[in-house]
Design an enzyme around this catalytic site. Sequence first.
Site, PDB file in Angstrom:
ATOM      1  N   SER A   1       0.825  -1.200   0.000  1.00  0.00           N
ATOM      2  CA  SER A   1       0.000   0.000   0.000  1.00  0.00           C
ATOM      3  C   SER A   1       0.866   1.259   0.000  1.00  0.00           C
ATOM      4  CB  SER A   1      -0.967  -0.032   1.191  1.00  0.00           C
ATOM      5  OG  SER A   1      -1.902   1.004   1.097  1.00  0.00           O
TER       6      SER A   1
ATOM      7  N   ASP B   1      -0.735   1.393  -4.782  1.00  0.00           N
ATOM      8  CA  ASP B   1      -1.668   0.406  -5.321  1.00  0.00           C
ATOM      9  C   ASP B   1      -3.030   1.010  -5.651  1.00  0.00           C
ATOM     10  OD1 ASP B   1      -2.270   0.685  -2.574  1.00  0.00           O
ATOM     11  OD2 ASP B   1      -3.192  -1.290  -2.495  1.00  0.00           O
TER      12      ASP B   1
ATOM     13  N   ASP C   1      -5.534   2.414  -4.127  1.00  0.00           N
ATOM     14  CA  ASP C   1      -6.798   2.237  -3.419  1.00  0.00           C
ATOM     15  C   ASP C   1      -7.132   3.470  -2.578  1.00  0.00           C
ATOM     16  OD1 ASP C   1      -4.857   1.822  -1.468  1.00  0.00           O
ATOM     17  OD2 ASP C   1      -5.776   0.003  -0.658  1.00  0.00           O
TER      18      ASP C   1
ATOM     19  N   ASP D   1      -2.104   6.456  -4.094  1.00  0.00           N
ATOM     20  CA  ASP D   1      -0.969   5.752  -3.489  1.00  0.00           C
ATOM     21  C   ASP D   1      -0.509   4.623  -4.422  1.00  0.00           C
ATOM     22  OD1 ASP D   1      -3.071   3.993  -3.084  1.00  0.00           O
ATOM     23  OD2 ASP D   1      -2.497   3.456  -1.056  1.00  0.00           O
TER      24      ASP D   1
END
Length: 557
Positions: free
Chosen positions: A139, A296, A298, A294
Site C-alpha cells: 500500500s 496500489d 486504493d 498511493d
Amino acid sequence: MTWQNNLKAWQNADLPKEWQNELNQVANERERFDGYLTFGTGGMRGKMGIGSKRINRYTIRRVARGLGEYVVANGGKEQGVAIAYDSRHQSNEFAAETAKVLSALGIKVYLSDAIRPTPALSFCVREKAAFAGVVITASHNPSIYNGFKVYDKNGCQITLGVAEEIAGYLAEITDIFSIPVCELPNLHVTSMSEEMDDAYLDALTKVVSRPDLLADYGNELGICYTPLHGAGKELVMRGLLKNGLSNITLISEQSEPDGDFPTVSSPNPEEENSFSLAKKQAEKVQADIILATDPDADRLGVAVLNDQNEYQILTGNQLGALLLDYILTAKADLSKTDTMINTIVTGDLGGKIAQHFGINHIQTLTGFKFIGEKIAEMENTEAHFIFGYEESYGYLIAPFVRDKDAVQAALLTAEMALFYKKEGITLLTKLKKLYKAFGYHKEHLHTITLEDNNGLEKMNQVLDSLRKEPAFLAEIVAVEDFFTSVRTNLLTNETVSIELPKENVLKFYLADGSWFAIRPSGTEPKCKIYFQTIAKTEENAIKAMNNLKKQVLVKWK
C-alpha cells in the site's frame, strides 16, 4: 522453531551467491529469524530482505502455499485465484512465485501481465468468479516494504475466520525451502490483461452522477494528477478521459512506476510531502484540483485552492462527507433503503448528512473489509449500497469493487469539482456550507509509538486503567467498549449491546458531541487515538480540539 534453527535453515539452503553474501552480513540480527511475519485479515506485510521474518521469495512461497491449501480444502481449485501486483521492487517476481506455488497444487491462476491497482484485482475476482485473489503490495508504506494481501470470492479482504484458517495451514509448513513450485510451461495460468481493464472501465461509468455535465463541460476543469510512482496512472487517466475530463496535467516526475518512490519521503497521499511536486505544477497551469493516488491506487488524496490561492489538502473525513452529499443531492429517487457505510472512527459529518437526507447509515469496525462484508450482507435484503468511506482516504461508490477504490473516487471527485465550479464555488466553499448546516467538525489522528521492550505492556496498562475509570474526564458521558461489546451511559449507568465483532477499541463521548477513540495495534507497540470536536465556528472547534488532546494525551506520559 528457535531463531537459531531458522538461521541454520537459511545457512544450509541452496541460495544464490549474492544471497549467501547478504546472509553472512545479517546472521547476527536475531529479529530477522525470530519466527515469521504475522498473517491476518490484511494478509502479510513487512520489510523485504533475507530472513524468515522478511518478505522474500521463500516467505512468499510459504504464504502462497498456505493460501493454496485453503483453496484446495474448500473446493476452489477450478474457480482459481487472481493475482495482481503494484510497482514495488520484486512485486512482479513475488506474484510469479505465488502463481508457481498455486499451480503446483493444480489451482487455476489469473496472473496480471502488468502492474495494476488493488481495486482492479477486486474487480477481476468478481468478474472471473474466482475463489480468491492476491495483491502483492504494501500500500502506502515506504519502499523497503512489500506485502501479500488476500481477497475472498466477493473481492473483499478476507475475514478473521478465513485468516485464522490459512494461518493454521501456515503453521504446518516447517521447511520453506522445499515448497513445490510449477515452472513453465506447466503453469495453470491465464493472463489478466487489457481486456480486464476495458471491462473495469466500462463498469466505471456507473460512478458518474451527471454524464451530461461531463460530456458538455468536462474540459473546463483543470486537473493535476500524480500516481506517486505507483500503479494508478493507466486506469485513472483512462477513466477520466473516457468520461469527458480531458484537461489533465500528469506530474511527469512521478508518472512512471518506480519502487524507490524517489520524489517523496513516503508515497502516502495523506501526507503533505506527497503533494509538493503536484502543487508546483498545479500553480503553473492554474489547475482547479489535484488528485494523488498511493502505489496500489486504493487511496485518493485531493487538494483544492483555498481563499489564500494555495492548494489545501482535504482530509479523508472532509472528502468523504463532500462525496456523500454530492451523491445524495444528485440522486432523484432516494429511499430509506439507500445505505451509507463508514467506520466507528470516521467523523460524524457523513452520518449527519445521511440522516438529513433520510437514508440508512451503518457503522463498522475500522478497515474496509468490514464495509465490504456489509455490502455482501445487503445483497439479500432490500438495502441498497450507495457509498462507503473511512477517514484514511478510502472511498467506494459502486460495489462492482469491494475494497476502497481511488479510480472511482478520482472520477467522482473530478465530476463534483466541475459541478461546483459551474455553480461558481469550490469544494472548500461547499464544505463550509456543510459545516454551517451541521456544525464545524474538526478531526485529528494521533499515533503513539512505545519504543522500549515493555511498550505493549504499557499500552495495555493504560487501556485497563481507562476501562476501570472511564469517566477520567468530567465531560465524558458515555463509553463504548468494543472488546466487551457494551455501550455504557455514565450518567444513568444504563448499558446496551454493541452488535459488532469484538475488537480492542474504546470510544469516549463528551456532552458537547465531541469524542475520542483509542485503537491499539495487536502486533506492535503502537496506538492510534482518533479525536473529533464539534462547534459552531472553526475557531471554537480548534480550541476544543487542542484542549481535548491535552487532557487525553497526558494519560500516555
